[in-house]
Each structure stands twice: as structure tokens, then as C-alpha cells.
Scaffold this motif. Structure first.
Motif, PDB file in Angstrom:
ATOM      1  N   PHE A 291       0.460   0.179  12.528  1.00 12.80           N
ATOM      2  CA  PHE A 291      -0.301  -1.073  12.568  1.00 12.80           C
ATOM      3  C   PHE A 291       0.399  -2.061  13.484  1.00 12.80           C
ATOM      4  O   PHE A 291       1.623  -2.120  13.514  1.00 12.80           O
ATOM      5  CB  PHE A 291      -0.418  -1.681  11.164  1.00 12.80           C
ATOM      6  N   GLU A 292      -0.394  -2.842  14.206  1.00 12.18           N
ATOM      7  CA  GLU A 292       0.118  -3.887  15.081  1.00 12.18           C
ATOM      8  C   GLU A 292      -0.411  -5.235  14.608  1.00 12.18           C
ATOM      9  O   GLU A 292      -1.432  -5.310  13.942  1.00 12.18           O
ATOM     10  CB  GLU A 292      -0.334  -3.645  16.519  1.00 12.18           C
ATOM     11  N   ARG A 293       0.299  -6.290  14.935  1.00  7.82           N
ATOM     12  CA  ARG A 293      -0.056  -7.689  14.655  1.00  7.82           C
ATOM     13  C   ARG A 293      -0.079  -8.024  13.164  1.00  7.82           C
ATOM     14  O   ARG A 293       0.637  -8.882  12.710  1.00  7.82           O
ATOM     15  CB  ARG A 293      -1.361  -8.069  15.310  1.00  7.82           C
ATOM     16  N   GLN A 294      -0.942  -7.357  12.393  1.00 11.42           N
ATOM     17  CA  GLN A 294      -1.033  -7.669  10.964  1.00 11.42           C
ATOM     18  C   GLN A 294      -1.651  -6.496  10.212  1.00 11.42           C
ATOM     19  O   GLN A 294      -2.521  -5.808  10.732  1.00 11.42           O
ATOM     20  CB  GLN A 294      -1.895  -8.913  10.759  1.00 11.42           C
ATOM     21  N   VAL A 295      -1.181  -6.293   8.998  1.00  9.04           N
ATOM     22  CA  VAL A 295      -1.789  -5.285   8.131  1.00  9.04           C
ATOM     23  C   VAL A 295      -1.708  -5.787   6.692  1.00  9.04           C
ATOM     24  O   VAL A 295      -0.732  -6.431   6.305  1.00  9.04           O
ATOM     25  CB  VAL A 295      -1.105  -3.897   8.267  1.00  9.04           C
TER      26      VAL A 295
ATOM     27  N   SER B 134       7.310  -0.997 -10.143  1.00  7.56           N
ATOM     28  CA  SER B 134       8.097  -0.838 -11.363  1.00  7.56           C
ATOM     29  C   SER B 134       7.160  -0.647 -12.551  1.00  7.56           C
ATOM     30  O   SER B 134       6.156  -1.368 -12.671  1.00  7.56           O
ATOM     31  CB  SER B 134       8.977  -2.067 -11.602  1.00  7.56           C
ATOM     32  N   PRO B 135       7.474   0.291 -13.436  1.00  7.24           N
ATOM     33  CA  PRO B 135       6.636   0.479 -14.633  1.00  7.24           C
ATOM     34  C   PRO B 135       6.581  -0.803 -15.460  1.00  7.24           C
ATOM     35  O   PRO B 135       7.552  -1.554 -15.525  1.00  7.24           O
ATOM     36  CB  PRO B 135       7.348   1.588 -15.406  1.00  7.24           C
ATOM     37  N   SER B 136       5.437  -1.038 -16.081  1.00  8.07           N
ATOM     38  CA  SER B 136       5.256  -2.251 -16.876  1.00  8.07           C
ATOM     39  C   SER B 136       4.261  -2.000 -17.999  1.00  8.07           C
ATOM     40  O   SER B 136       3.318  -1.225 -17.835  1.00  8.07           O
ATOM     41  CB  SER B 136       4.738  -3.386 -15.989  1.00  8.07           C
ATOM     42  N   LYS B 137       4.453  -2.701 -19.102  1.00  6.00           N
ATOM     43  CA  LYS B 137       3.501  -2.641 -20.206  1.00  6.00           C
ATOM     44  C   LYS B 137       2.356  -3.626 -19.998  1.00  6.00           C
ATOM     45  O   LYS B 137       1.386  -3.621 -20.743  1.00  6.00           O
ATOM     46  CB  LYS B 137       4.214  -2.932 -21.535  1.00  6.00           C
ATOM     47  N   GLU B 138       2.464  -4.479 -18.949  1.00  2.64           N
ATOM     48  CA  GLU B 138       1.449  -5.495 -18.674  1.00  2.64           C
ATOM     49  C   GLU B 138       0.271  -4.992 -17.834  1.00  2.64           C
ATOM     50  O   GLU B 138      -0.784  -5.599 -17.822  1.00  2.64           O
ATOM     51  CB  GLU B 138       2.087  -6.691 -17.952  1.00  2.64           C
ATOM     52  N   PHE B 139       0.473  -3.889 -17.111  1.00  4.81           N
ATOM     53  CA  PHE B 139      -0.586  -3.399 -16.220  1.00  4.81           C
ATOM     54  C   PHE B 139      -0.401  -1.908 -15.955  1.00  4.81           C
ATOM     55  O   PHE B 139       0.662  -1.343 -16.188  1.00  4.81           O
ATOM     56  CB  PHE B 139      -0.584  -4.159 -14.887  1.00  4.81           C
ATOM     57  N   THR B 140      -1.464  -1.309 -15.432  1.00  2.11           N
ATOM     58  CA  THR B 140      -1.389   0.062 -14.933  1.00  2.11           C
ATOM     59  C   THR B 140      -1.990   0.085 -13.530  1.00  2.11           C
ATOM     60  O   THR B 140      -2.894  -0.692 -13.212  1.00  2.11           O
ATOM     61  CB  THR B 140      -2.163   1.066 -15.822  1.00  2.11           C
ATOM     62  N   LEU B 141      -1.473   0.954 -12.697  1.00  3.46           N
ATOM     63  CA  LEU B 141      -2.003   1.116 -11.350  1.00  3.46           C
ATOM     64  C   LEU B 141      -3.307   1.894 -11.412  1.00  3.46           C
ATOM     65  O   LEU B 141      -3.446   2.818 -12.216  1.00  3.46           O
ATOM     66  CB  LEU B 141      -1.002   1.875 -10.475  1.00  3.46           C
ATOM     67  N   VAL B 142      -4.255   1.512 -10.563  1.00  6.17           N
ATOM     68  CA  VAL B 142      -5.524   2.229 -10.464  1.00  6.17           C
ATOM     69  C   VAL B 142      -5.568   2.843  -9.068  1.00  6.17           C
ATOM     70  O   VAL B 142      -5.715   2.131  -8.070  1.00  6.17           O
ATOM     71  CB  VAL B 142      -6.723   1.285 -10.684  1.00  6.17           C
ATOM     72  N   GLY B 143      -5.397   4.139  -8.992  1.00  8.41           N
ATOM     73  CA  GLY B 143      -5.406   4.813  -7.694  1.00  8.41           C
ATOM     74  C   GLY B 143      -4.141   4.542  -6.905  1.00  8.41           C
ATOM     75  O   GLY B 143      -3.142   4.053  -7.428  1.00  8.41           O
ATOM     76  N   LYS B 144      -4.211   4.867  -5.621  1.00  9.50           N
ATOM     77  CA  LYS B 144      -3.072   4.697  -4.719  1.00  9.50           C
ATOM     78  C   LYS B 144      -3.216   3.406  -3.926  1.00  9.50           C
ATOM     79  O   LYS B 144      -4.306   2.833  -3.847  1.00  9.50           O
ATOM     80  CB  LYS B 144      -3.003   5.882  -3.756  1.00  9.50           C
ATOM     81  N   THR B 145      -2.128   2.974  -3.320  1.00  8.79           N
ATOM     82  CA  THR B 145      -2.160   1.807  -2.447  1.00  8.79           C
ATOM     83  C   THR B 145      -2.985   2.165  -1.213  1.00  8.79           C
ATOM     84  O   THR B 145      -2.763   3.205  -0.585  1.00  8.79           O
ATOM     85  CB  THR B 145      -0.726   1.418  -2.024  1.00  8.79           C
ATOM     86  N   ILE B 146      -3.961   1.312  -0.894  1.00  6.79           N
ATOM     87  CA  ILE B 146      -4.836   1.598   0.246  1.00  6.79           C
ATOM     88  C   ILE B 146      -4.426   0.751   1.451  1.00  6.79           C
ATOM     89  O   ILE B 146      -3.785  -0.295   1.313  1.00  6.79           O
ATOM     90  CB  ILE B 146      -6.321   1.392  -0.111  1.00  6.79           C
ATOM     91  N   GLU B 147      -4.809   1.241   2.607  1.00  5.42           N
ATOM     92  CA  GLU B 147      -4.504   0.565   3.862  1.00  5.42           C
ATOM     93  C   GLU B 147      -5.714   0.664   4.770  1.00  5.42           C
ATOM     94  O   GLU B 147      -6.543   1.573   4.612  1.00  5.42           O
ATOM     95  CB  GLU B 147      -3.284   1.195   4.539  1.00  5.42           C
ATOM     96  N   PRO B 148      -5.831  -0.248   5.755  1.00  6.01           N
ATOM     97  CA  PRO B 148      -6.934  -0.130   6.718  1.00  6.01           C
ATOM     98  C   PRO B 148      -6.684   1.064   7.651  1.00  6.01           C
ATOM     99  O   PRO B 148      -5.625   1.689   7.613  1.00  6.01           O
ATOM    100  CB  PRO B 148      -6.875  -1.455   7.485  1.00  6.01           C
ATOM    101  N   THR B 149      -7.630   1.356   8.494  1.00  6.71           N
ATOM    102  CA  THR B 149      -7.490   2.456   9.446  1.00  6.71           C
ATOM    103  C   THR B 149      -6.417   2.100  10.478  1.00  6.71           C
ATOM    104  O   THR B 149      -6.518   1.072  11.157  1.00  6.71           O
ATOM    105  CB  THR B 149      -8.823   2.725  10.164  1.00  6.71           C
TER     106      THR B 149
END
Length: 148
Positions: A102-106, A71-86
Motif C-alpha cells: 500500500f502507498e500513501r494510506q491504508v 490480545s485475548p479479552s473477555k470483553e469482545f471476540t474477533l469476527v473473521g480476519k482483519t480485512i484490507e483494501p485491494t
């Protein structure tokens, strides 16, 4: 008397249906402050044995990919995209294509820039989970992470 017996049977049937709802994925959220102006937000999925959650990079024509909408906010800005492990990638016959999951946990991570040293990061998460026999309908969750 018949109404009471019917009511009891209905309640037993409903509790049986309710007990069969599958929840093979549990989400939790957290953060780590890197500095007064920067933090990393974490979205963690704990996945039951035999089930998997799909990557953010699944192509069209496949299962529903995991998607985070902040959600847009005046408190923060996103830096780049959401990253994930391989992720694990393999051909899934159900979709007739290579699919990453992904299995078990990500743990997904999103870097943010804080404007005043603190923020409440809100958003939605859409994901789909499958095992080798079936897929559950996509699920939409809301989240709120308070960064102090």
C-alpha cells in the motif's frame, strides 16, 4: 577542557544521528460502533510519498507482511480476519517475487463482537516499510483502542 569539548562533540554527533531516524509511516487507531454488540476497529497507516507498507498476504521469502495480533479479552471476540483494501501488486527485484503493498494510506479493519457494549481492544502490529532504494527494519507497535 578537553573533556568538555569531547562531550560537546559527542552530543552534536548523537543529535545528528537521532535526527536521521526515518519514520515514513504514522499509525492511528479508531472504531465505529455498529450496534450495542458489534463494532469495527480501524488501524490506519499514513505513508510518506515514495514509501510503502506491505499487505497481510505477502508470501514467505518476501518482505515482512503486516500482521495484527489481538490480545485475548473477555470483553469482545474477533469476527473473521482483519480485512484490507485491494493492494498494489508488482514484482520487486529486491525480493525477486510479486509483492502486494500500500502507498500513501491504508486502513485495515477488524470486526468485533462486544460482550458488554464496551471494550478495550489491545494488541500488537508488526510491519515493514520500504521505498525504491531501501527497506527499514520491521517494527513492532502496541495499540489500545477504547470502545465505549
Amino acid at each position: 577542557m578537553k573533556k568538555t569539548a569531547l562531550f560537546i562533540l559527542l552530543m552534536i554527533a548523537m543529535s545528528t544521528v537521532n535526527a536521521q531516524i526515518l519514520t515514513p509511516v504514522r499509525w492511528s487507531y479508531g472504531f465505529k460502533k455498529k450496534s450495542a454488540t458489534e463494532a469495527m476497529v480501524f488501524m490506519k497507516a499514513d505513508i510518506d510519498e515514495g514509501w510503502h507498507v506491505y499487505s497481510q498476504t505477502v508470501k514467505d521469502g518476501g518482505p515482512i507482511k503486516t500482521t495484527f495480533t489481538f490480545s485475548p479479552s473477555k470483553e469482545f471476540t474477533l469476527v473473521g480476519k482483519t480485512i484490507e483494501p485491494t493492494p498494489v501488486t508488482r514484482n520487486e527485484k529486491t525480493f525477486n517475487m510479486d509483492v502486494s503493498f500500500f502507498e500513501r494510506q491504508v486502513i485495515f479493519q477488524q470486526k468485533i463482537k462486544l460482550k458488554n457494549g464496551k471494550a478495550t481492544v489491545k494488541g500488537t502490529l508488526e510491519y515493514m516499510t520500504c521505498n525504491d532504494q531501501k527497506c527499514l527494519p520491521p517494527e513492532d507497535l502496541t495499540f489500545s483502542i477504547v470502545i465505549k
